[in-house]
Design an enzyme around this catalytic site. Structure first.
Site, PDB file in Angstrom:
ATOM      1  CE  LYS A  22       6.550   3.600  52.453  1.00  0.00           C
ATOM      2  NZ  LYS A  22       6.762   4.926  52.244  1.00  0.00           N
ATOM      3  CG  ASN A  23       6.967   5.910  56.005  1.00  0.00           C
ATOM      4  OD1 ASN A  23       7.374   5.808  54.855  1.00  0.00           O
ATOM      5  ND2 ASN A  23       5.691   6.389  56.253  1.00  0.00           N
ATOM      6  NE  ARG A  93       6.401  14.732  48.370  1.00  0.00           N
ATOM      7  CZ  ARG A  93       6.564  15.881  48.093  1.00  0.00           C
ATOM      8  NH1 ARG A  93       6.655  16.532  46.792  1.00  0.00           N
ATOM      9  NH2 ARG A  93       7.002  16.996  48.952  1.00  0.00           N
ATOM     10  CB  CYS A 117       2.349  13.909  45.636  1.00  0.00           C
ATOM     11  SG  CYS A 117       1.399  13.112  46.904  1.00  0.00           S
ATOM     12  NE  ARG A 122       3.519  14.045  50.478  1.00  0.00           N
ATOM     13  CZ  ARG A 122       3.594  12.796  50.569  1.00  0.00           C
ATOM     14  NH1 ARG A 122       3.517  11.689  49.663  1.00  0.00           N
ATOM     15  NH2 ARG A 122       4.267  12.218  51.756  1.00  0.00           N
ATOM     16  N   PRO A 123       4.357  20.376  49.610  1.00  0.00           N
ATOM     17  CG  PRO A 123       3.652  22.392  50.966  1.00  0.00           C
ATOM     18  CD  PRO A 123       3.356  20.794  50.437  1.00  0.00           C
ATOM     19  CB  ILE A 124      10.252  20.490  49.999  1.00  0.00           C
ATOM     20  CG1 ILE A 124      10.433  21.370  48.721  1.00  0.00           C
ATOM     21  CG2 ILE A 124       9.923  19.089  49.647  1.00  0.00           C
ATOM     22  CD1 ILE A 124      11.777  21.076  48.084  1.00  0.00           C
ATOM     23  CG  ASP A 125       6.918  25.357  52.840  1.00  0.00           C
ATOM     24  OD1 ASP A 125       6.475  24.220  52.716  1.00  0.00           O
ATOM     25  OD2 ASP A 125       6.037  26.083  53.531  1.00  0.00           O
ATOM     26  CG  LEU A 126       7.251  23.469  56.629  1.00  0.00           C
ATOM     27  CD1 LEU A 126       6.192  22.371  57.413  1.00  0.00           C
ATOM     28  CD2 LEU A 126       7.365  24.859  57.187  1.00  0.00           C
ATOM     29  CG  ASP A 307       1.129   7.172  56.074  1.00  0.00           C
ATOM     30  OD1 ASP A 307       0.535   7.893  55.214  1.00  0.00           O
ATOM     31  OD2 ASP A 307       2.278   7.054  56.118  1.00  0.00           O
ATOM     32  CB  VAL A 329      -1.961  14.953  57.730  1.00  0.00           C
ATOM     33  CG1 VAL A 329      -0.673  14.997  57.296  1.00  0.00           C
ATOM     34  CG2 VAL A 329      -2.102  14.704  59.285  1.00  0.00           C
ATOM     35  NE  ARG A 399       6.338   4.701  46.327  1.00  0.00           N
ATOM     36  CZ  ARG A 399       5.692   5.687  47.019  1.00  0.00           C
ATOM     37  NH1 ARG A 399       4.502   6.156  46.522  1.00  0.00           N
ATOM     38  NH2 ARG A 399       6.386   6.569  47.875  1.00  0.00           N
TER      39      ARG A 399
HETATM   40  C1  UD1 Z   1       5.716  11.078  55.909  1.00  0.00           C
HETATM   41  C2  UD1 Z   1       5.302   9.981  55.484  1.00  0.00           C
HETATM   42  C3  UD1 Z   1       3.982   9.765  55.060  1.00  0.00           C
HETATM   43  C4  UD1 Z   1       2.907  10.349  55.711  1.00  0.00           C
HETATM   44  C5  UD1 Z   1       3.346  11.713  56.337  1.00  0.00           C
HETATM   45  C6  UD1 Z   1       2.494  12.304  57.415  1.00  0.00           C
HETATM   46  C7  UD1 Z   1       7.409   8.816  54.988  1.00  0.00           C
HETATM   47  C8  UD1 Z   1       8.585   8.638  53.821  1.00  0.00           C
HETATM   48  N1  UD1 Z   1       6.418   9.363  54.565  1.00  0.00           N
HETATM   49  O1  UD1 Z   1       5.715  12.167  54.775  1.00  0.00           O
HETATM   50  O2  UD1 Z   1       3.828   8.443  54.650  1.00  0.00           O
HETATM   51  O3  UD1 Z   1       1.686  10.186  55.212  1.00  0.00           O
HETATM   52  O4  UD1 Z   1       4.618  11.739  56.788  1.00  0.00           O
HETATM   53  O5  UD1 Z   1       2.475  11.275  58.535  1.00  0.00           O
HETATM   54  O6  UD1 Z   1       7.918   9.047  56.059  1.00  0.00           O
HETATM   55  N2  UD1 Z   1       4.352  20.291  54.630  1.00  0.00           N
HETATM   56  C9  UD1 Z   1       4.556  21.404  54.128  1.00  0.00           C
HETATM   57  N3  UD1 Z   1       5.775  21.928  54.019  1.00  0.00           N
HETATM   58  C10 UD1 Z   1       6.959  20.901  53.826  1.00  0.00           C
HETATM   59  C11 UD1 Z   1       6.669  19.766  54.459  1.00  0.00           C
HETATM   60  C12 UD1 Z   1       5.315  19.219  54.678  1.00  0.00           C
HETATM   61  O7  UD1 Z   1       3.313  22.221  54.242  1.00  0.00           O
HETATM   62  O8  UD1 Z   1       8.045  21.390  53.580  1.00  0.00           O
HETATM   63  C13 UD1 Z   1       2.854  19.648  54.960  1.00  0.00           C
HETATM   64  C14 UD1 Z   1       2.411  18.641  54.062  1.00  0.00           C
HETATM   65  O9  UD1 Z   1       1.884  19.040  52.934  1.00  0.00           O
HETATM   66  C15 UD1 Z   1       1.466  18.013  54.970  1.00  0.00           C
HETATM   67  C16 UD1 Z   1       1.950  17.953  56.544  1.00  0.00           C
HETATM   68  O10 UD1 Z   1       3.117  19.092  56.313  1.00  0.00           O
HETATM   69  O11 UD1 Z   1       0.245  18.674  54.975  1.00  0.00           O
HETATM   70  C17 UD1 Z   1       2.744  16.747  56.989  1.00  0.00           C
HETATM   71  O12 UD1 Z   1       3.632  16.183  55.850  1.00  0.00           O
HETATM   72  P1  UD1 Z   1       4.950  15.626  56.410  1.00  0.00           P
HETATM   73  O13 UD1 Z   1       4.695  15.224  57.954  1.00  0.00           O
HETATM   74  O14 UD1 Z   1       5.990  16.537  55.858  1.00  0.00           O
HETATM   75  O15 UD1 Z   1       4.810  14.384  55.545  1.00  0.00           O
HETATM   76  P2  UD1 Z   1       6.259  13.676  54.653  1.00  0.00           P
HETATM   77  O16 UD1 Z   1       7.474  13.495  55.767  1.00  0.00           O
HETATM   78  O17 UD1 Z   1       6.310  14.025  53.369  1.00  0.00           O
END
Ligand code: UD1
Length: 424
Positions: A22-23, A93, A117, A122-126, A307, A329, A399
């Site tokens: 899926k991912n 997301r 979530c 689960r921020p998207i700042d990055l 996961d 994580v 899902r």
């Molecule tokens: C993906 C996977 C999810 C898995 C996760 C970690 C998909 C669809 N989902 O989620 O199943 O649990 O990887 O392996 O592939 N973070 C920030 N800012 C950001 C983005 C992330 O601070 O902009 C933090 C998150 O809160 C978390 C860490 O980075 O603590 C890792 O998250 P991330 O690897 O981005 O997870 P996803 O890509 O959302």
């Protein structure tokens, strides 16, 4: 709504084939937005709610999609709308994955903010930082991310991620492949899902150096082409099936996998007393008479995956001794624990660590799914609990797990799916 009714105490045995990941499917489907040139044929795509949500989003943008027998055809030639609406983004997301490719191809994208979530912020700042480094201007207005490439085209830049993020690395890659010039990404996520995305983009005509590592270098291309692609296996589904066998004292073979990608998960099964045999594309697990308490710490790849953390906690309820499961994580990803305790487990939470006191006899009752992997851990517990366990709100499970009860039943489990009314 659907629930799973599980009669516990059946030992699993036999062999099963892993579904497509899926991912990995989600970013490669998003990457089809990078070109209007031709039609993509994507094989081994799992038939899941999240995939349906994502193809709906592509439809909304104007792409044509057909999905039959795990093969998805996508043509993004007619994409017109540059807006990903809240109604679709809120369901998943990972919809944020459309930001990079749309911005790279059209120079403009509007994507609804994804929101919270079930297991913490689960921020998207990055993701946004990466787009800005490639020359985008980002504004947040009325719940939408409004992203515009200066001069209509992204430019190569240097992106240094302060923490490893799978999603932000994927978005950065999809944006950089059409940016003008060279982009470097430091501290990139090296998860197999990102490695596969790199291979997918390279097959489309992109130039990427460092695939499979945390340092990536991308030379932007003027155009990319549609391709035919065979998706990789789902390593989390495979790990969950192995844990299902181990928790029931069973013996199963999972086919269609690459054991190397699961090395650190397999090591933990061995530590827990299981015997593991692998071939190039299969893993056989034989359970011990008694599982041994085994600590794990979830961290970015190649470490033990977050996961698989919830499923490991379920497994450890049956192991001899006390185990410590730490999640580095997602620090708050423990919604499954109160529900596992309702089945009779003895698990404490200290900050980002679960302490599991095993072995405990579990007894069936009604439990509530709260997120995808939490649901999987409740199903595992139900397989070993005495009597009947009802896992409610299985839409979370649907899902991310393709035909989970059919697969487990083919190995000897006794699970039926029933409708229920949550308000009765
Ligand atoms: C993906 C996977 C999810 C898995 C996760 C970690 C998909 C669809 N989902 O989620 O199943 O649990 O990887 O392996 O592939 N973070 C920030 N800012 C950001 C983005 C992330 O601070 O902009 C933090 C998150 O809160 C978390 C860490 O980075 O603590 C890792 O998250 P991330 O690897 O981005 O997870 P996803 O890509 O959302």
């Amino acid at each position: 709504m659907d629930k799973l009714v599980i009669k516990g105490g059946r030992r699993l045995s036999g062999s099963i084939t892993a579904s497509g990941s899926k991912n990995t499917s989600l970013p490669i489907i998003a990457a089809t937005l990078l070109t209007g040139d031709g039609a993509f044929t994507l094989h081994h795509i799992p038939d899941l709610k999240d995939i349906m949500t994502f193809t709906q989003l592509l439809h909304h943008l104007g792409a044509e999609t057909t999905f039959k027998g795990n093969t998805l055809h996508v043509s993004s030639g007619n994409v017109e709308s540059l807006q990903a609406p809240y109604e679709l983004v809120k369901k998943m997301r990972a919809s944020i994955y459309v930001l990079g490719p749309m911005l790279a191809r059209f120079g403009h994208a509007r994507v609804s903010l994804p929101g919270g979530c079930a297991f913490g912020p689960r921020p998207i700042d990055l993701h946004l930082m990466a787009m800005e480094k490639l020359g985008a201007t980002i504004t947040i207005q009325t719940g939408f991310i409004e992203a515009r490439a200066k001069g209509g085209k992204l430019r190569g830049g240097h992106i240094d991620f302060p923490i490893s993020s799978v999603g932000a690395t994927g978005n950065a890659l999809m944006a950089a492949v059409l940016a003008k010039g060279t982009t470097t990404i430091s501290n990139a996520a090296a998860e197999p899902e990102i490695e596969t995305l790199c291979k997918f983009l390279v097959a489309m005509g992109a130039t990427i150096r460092g695939t499979g590592t945390t340092e990536l270098e991308i030379d932007g291309s003027n155009s990319l082409k549609a391709i035919e692609f065979y998706n990789v296996f789902d390593r989390i589904e495979a790990g969950t099936l192995l844990a299902a066998a181990a928790i029931t004292g069973g013996e199963i073979t999972v086919n269609g996998v690459e054991p190397e990608q699961m090395k650190n998960v397999l090591k933990k099964f061995i530590h827990a007393g299981c015997s593991i045999e692998t071939t190039k594309n299969s893993i056989t697990l034989k359970s011990p008479d008694k599982l041994i308490a085994t600590d794990v710490t979830a961290k970015p790849y190649p470490a033990f995956p977050t996961d698989m953390q919830a499923q490991w906690i379920a497994l450890m309820t049956q192991a001899d001794g006390t185990s410590h499961i730490t999640d580095k994580v997602y620090h708050e990803r423990f919604n499954h624990i109160p529900e596992l305790n309702r089945l009779g487990a003895q698990i404490e939470i200290h900050k980002n660590q679960a302490i599991v006191h095993g072995p405990q006899r579990l007894s069936g009752t009604k439990v509530m799914s709260t997120d995808l992997r939490a649901s999987a851990s409740l199903v595992l517990a139900g397989l070993v609990a005495e009597g009947t366990t009802e896992v409610l709100r299985v839409y979370h499970l649907d899902r991310g797990y393709e035909k989970i009860e059919t697969k487990l039943n083919s190995l000897g489990a006794d699970i039926i799916r029933e409708k229920y009314n949550e308000f009765e």
